[in-house]
Design a protein around this motif. Structure first.
Motif, PDB file in Angstrom:
ATOM      1  N   SER A  92       0.808  -1.223   0.000  1.00  0.00           N
ATOM      2  CA  SER A  92       0.000   0.000   0.000  1.00  0.00           C
ATOM      3  C   SER A  92       0.837   1.265   0.000  1.00  0.00           C
ATOM      4  O   SER A  92       0.440   2.278  -0.588  1.00  0.00           O
ATOM      5  CB  SER A  92      -0.931   0.009   1.220  1.00  0.00           C
ATOM      6  N   PHE A  93       1.991   1.233   0.677  1.00  0.00           N
ATOM      7  CA  PHE A  93       2.746   2.461   0.925  1.00  0.00           C
ATOM      8  C   PHE A  93       4.115   2.507   0.258  1.00  0.00           C
ATOM      9  O   PHE A  93       4.779   3.540   0.295  1.00  0.00           O
ATOM     10  CB  PHE A  93       2.933   2.646   2.434  1.00  0.00           C
ATOM     11  N   ARG A  94       4.555   1.418  -0.336  1.00  0.00           N
ATOM     12  CA  ARG A  94       5.927   1.321  -0.842  1.00  0.00           C
ATOM     13  C   ARG A  94       6.262   2.434  -1.839  1.00  0.00           C
ATOM     14  O   ARG A  94       7.298   3.101  -1.725  1.00  0.00           O
ATOM     15  CB  ARG A  94       6.145  -0.051  -1.473  1.00  0.00           C
ATOM     16  N   ALA A  95       5.403   2.662  -2.808  1.00  0.00           N
ATOM     17  CA  ALA A  95       5.681   3.674  -3.831  1.00  0.00           C
ATOM     18  C   ALA A  95       5.682   5.079  -3.231  1.00  0.00           C
ATOM     19  O   ALA A  95       6.532   5.914  -3.581  1.00  0.00           O
ATOM     20  CB  ALA A  95       4.659   3.579  -4.962  1.00  0.00           C
ATOM     21  N   ALA A  96       4.750   5.342  -2.334  1.00  0.00           N
ATOM     22  CA  ALA A  96       4.682   6.664  -1.715  1.00  0.00           C
ATOM     23  C   ALA A  96       5.898   6.927  -0.832  1.00  0.00           C
ATOM     24  O   ALA A  96       6.408   8.054  -0.775  1.00  0.00           O
ATOM     25  CB  ALA A  96       3.399   6.801  -0.903  1.00  0.00           C
ATOM     26  N   MET A  97       6.393   5.909  -0.130  1.00  0.00           N
ATOM     27  CA  MET A  97       7.583   6.081   0.690  1.00  0.00           C
ATOM     28  C   MET A  97       8.787   6.455  -0.174  1.00  0.00           C
ATOM     29  O   MET A  97       9.667   7.213   0.256  1.00  0.00           O
ATOM     30  CB  MET A  97       7.885   4.799   1.464  1.00  0.00           C
ATOM     31  N   ARG A  98       8.820   5.975  -1.359  1.00  0.00           N
ATOM     32  CA  ARG A  98       9.947   6.273  -2.258  1.00  0.00           C
ATOM     33  C   ARG A  98       9.779   7.601  -2.977  1.00  0.00           C
ATOM     34  O   ARG A  98      10.747   8.326  -3.180  1.00  0.00           O
ATOM     35  CB  ARG A  98      10.118   5.151  -3.282  1.00  0.00           C
ATOM     36  N   HIS A  99       8.546   7.936  -3.356  1.00  0.00           N
ATOM     37  CA  HIS A  99       8.355   9.067  -4.267  1.00  0.00           C
ATOM     38  C   HIS A  99       7.484  10.206  -3.740  1.00  0.00           C
ATOM     39  O   HIS A  99       7.526  11.301  -4.309  1.00  0.00           O
ATOM     40  CB  HIS A  99       7.722   8.564  -5.580  1.00  0.00           C
ATOM     41  N   ARG A 100       6.699  10.001  -2.676  1.00  0.00           N
ATOM     42  CA  ARG A 100       5.721  11.022  -2.294  1.00  0.00           C
ATOM     43  C   ARG A 100       5.649  11.213  -0.771  1.00  0.00           C
ATOM     44  O   ARG A 100       4.602  11.048  -0.161  1.00  0.00           O
ATOM     45  CB  ARG A 100       4.347  10.651  -2.875  1.00  0.00           C
ATOM     46  N   ARG A 101       6.767  11.569  -0.164  1.00  0.00           N
ATOM     47  CA  ARG A 101       6.795  11.896   1.259  1.00  0.00           C
ATOM     48  C   ARG A 101       6.452  13.377   1.436  1.00  0.00           C
ATOM     49  O   ARG A 101       6.908  14.224   0.655  1.00  0.00           O
ATOM     50  CB  ARG A 101       8.175  11.595   1.855  1.00  0.00           C
ATOM     51  N   VAL A 102       5.676  13.684   2.453  1.00  0.00           N
ATOM     52  CA  VAL A 102       5.271  15.065   2.720  1.00  0.00           C
ATOM     53  C   VAL A 102       5.384  15.358   4.213  1.00  0.00           C
ATOM     54  O   VAL A 102       5.545  14.464   5.044  1.00  0.00           O
ATOM     55  CB  VAL A 102       3.825  15.346   2.249  1.00  0.00           C
ATOM     56  N   LEU A 103       5.254  16.636   4.549  1.00  0.00           N
ATOM     57  CA  LEU A 103       5.121  17.097   5.918  1.00  0.00           C
ATOM     58  C   LEU A 103       3.665  17.460   6.157  1.00  0.00           C
ATOM     59  O   LEU A 103       3.006  18.025   5.275  1.00  0.00           O
ATOM     60  CB  LEU A 103       5.998  18.332   6.153  1.00  0.00           C
ATOM     61  N   ILE A 104       3.142  17.128   7.335  1.00  0.00           N
ATOM     62  CA  ILE A 104       1.765  17.458   7.684  1.00  0.00           C
ATOM     63  C   ILE A 104       1.804  18.385   8.895  1.00  0.00           C
ATOM     64  O   ILE A 104       2.089  17.950  10.013  1.00  0.00           O
ATOM     65  CB  ILE A 104       0.945  16.195   7.993  1.00  0.00           C
TER      66      ILE A 104
END
Length: 249
Positions: A92-104
């Motif tokens: 679920s999160f693998r691609a986002a951890m590599r390419h789409r990290r953000v600050l909230i």
């Protein structure tokens, strides 16, 4: 984990803290709940070296992560949190951890301690010295069958520390200001390179303030949600090992 949080600082404070544009569109909110829009901060779309433009840009996503491969969102559980220890490997999160990290951006969050019976005691948990800070987050753009797109997000979690551990065994990942640039750099910084940022926070970073159960209702959105109430008797919690998400993910 994190199921409710707040961002109550004035937009100018948030803008200066994150060196971000677009913050003025977000008013203070005292009871942010899953499925609602949340502010996230990512790198500015275009910025040349030496430019006076902001380093980062704020925008809205829906709190409730939907991986791009999901076919039917009605059959998929709402992912509001992602376990930091395993996010880089989970489908679920693998691609986002590599390419789409953000600050909230956040002023604090709410957590519930289980009491005898079915009762719970909510706490408003904020930095001991106040101010705005950042959760580590992940985002994904989901393309609906009809062709429309929706940006979605989740908050990373880690082990709770200090007095928070007596309330719940998990807490949001806090990204410190000195790590903002490295966390957002998804070009040169792979998940393994930022794993140290997702460590549990120092035990004295947060303070937990008991508050009334008015926060339980999403319709309650006033600053009185953070008013202190009498502290309930404290019963030590047994250590519990659990995952924030179903093991399938």
């Amino acid at each position: 984990m994190c199921g409710r949080f707040a961002l109550t600082q004035a937009p100018i404070v948030v803008e200066e803290h994150f060196a971000a544009s677009g913050v003025d569109a977000f008013p203070p909110r005292y009871n942010i709940a899953p499925t609602q829009p949340i502010m996230v901060v990512g790198p500015a779309p275009t910025r040349e070296a030496g430019s006076n433009l902001p380093l980062r840009h704020a925008f809205l996503v829906r709190w409730g992560f939907i991986p791009g491969w999901v076919k039917d969102v009605k059959q998929f559980p709402m992912l509001i949190n992602a376990r930091s220890e395993t996010a880089a490997e989970k489908a679920s999160f693998r691609a986002a951890m590599r390419h789409r990290r953000v600050l909230i951006p956040a002023s604090g969050f709410y957590e519930w301690r289980k009491l005898p019976g079915k009762r719970t005691q909510p706490y408003w948990i904020r930095p001991r010295h106040g101010g705005v800070f950042a959760f580590g987050g992940l985002i994904e753009t989901y393309s609906e069958p009809g062709g429309s797109e929706i940006d979605t997000g989740a908050i990373l979690t880690t082990a709770a520390t200090g007095e928070l551990a007596a309330i719940h065994d998990r807490a949001p990942v806090v990204v410190m200001p000195e790590d903002y640039t490295r966390w957002l750099d998804c070009i040169t910084q792979e998940p393994r390179d930022v794993s140290d940022i997702m460590r549990p926070i120092q035990p004295d970073f947060f303070e937990a303030i008991p508050v009334s159960d008015k926060v339980n209702k999403v319709a309650n959105v006033g600053p009185d949600l953070q008013d202190k109430v009498a502290e309930p008797p404290v019963t030590p919690r047994a250590s519990v090992k659990r995952d924030d998400q179903l093991s399938l993910f």
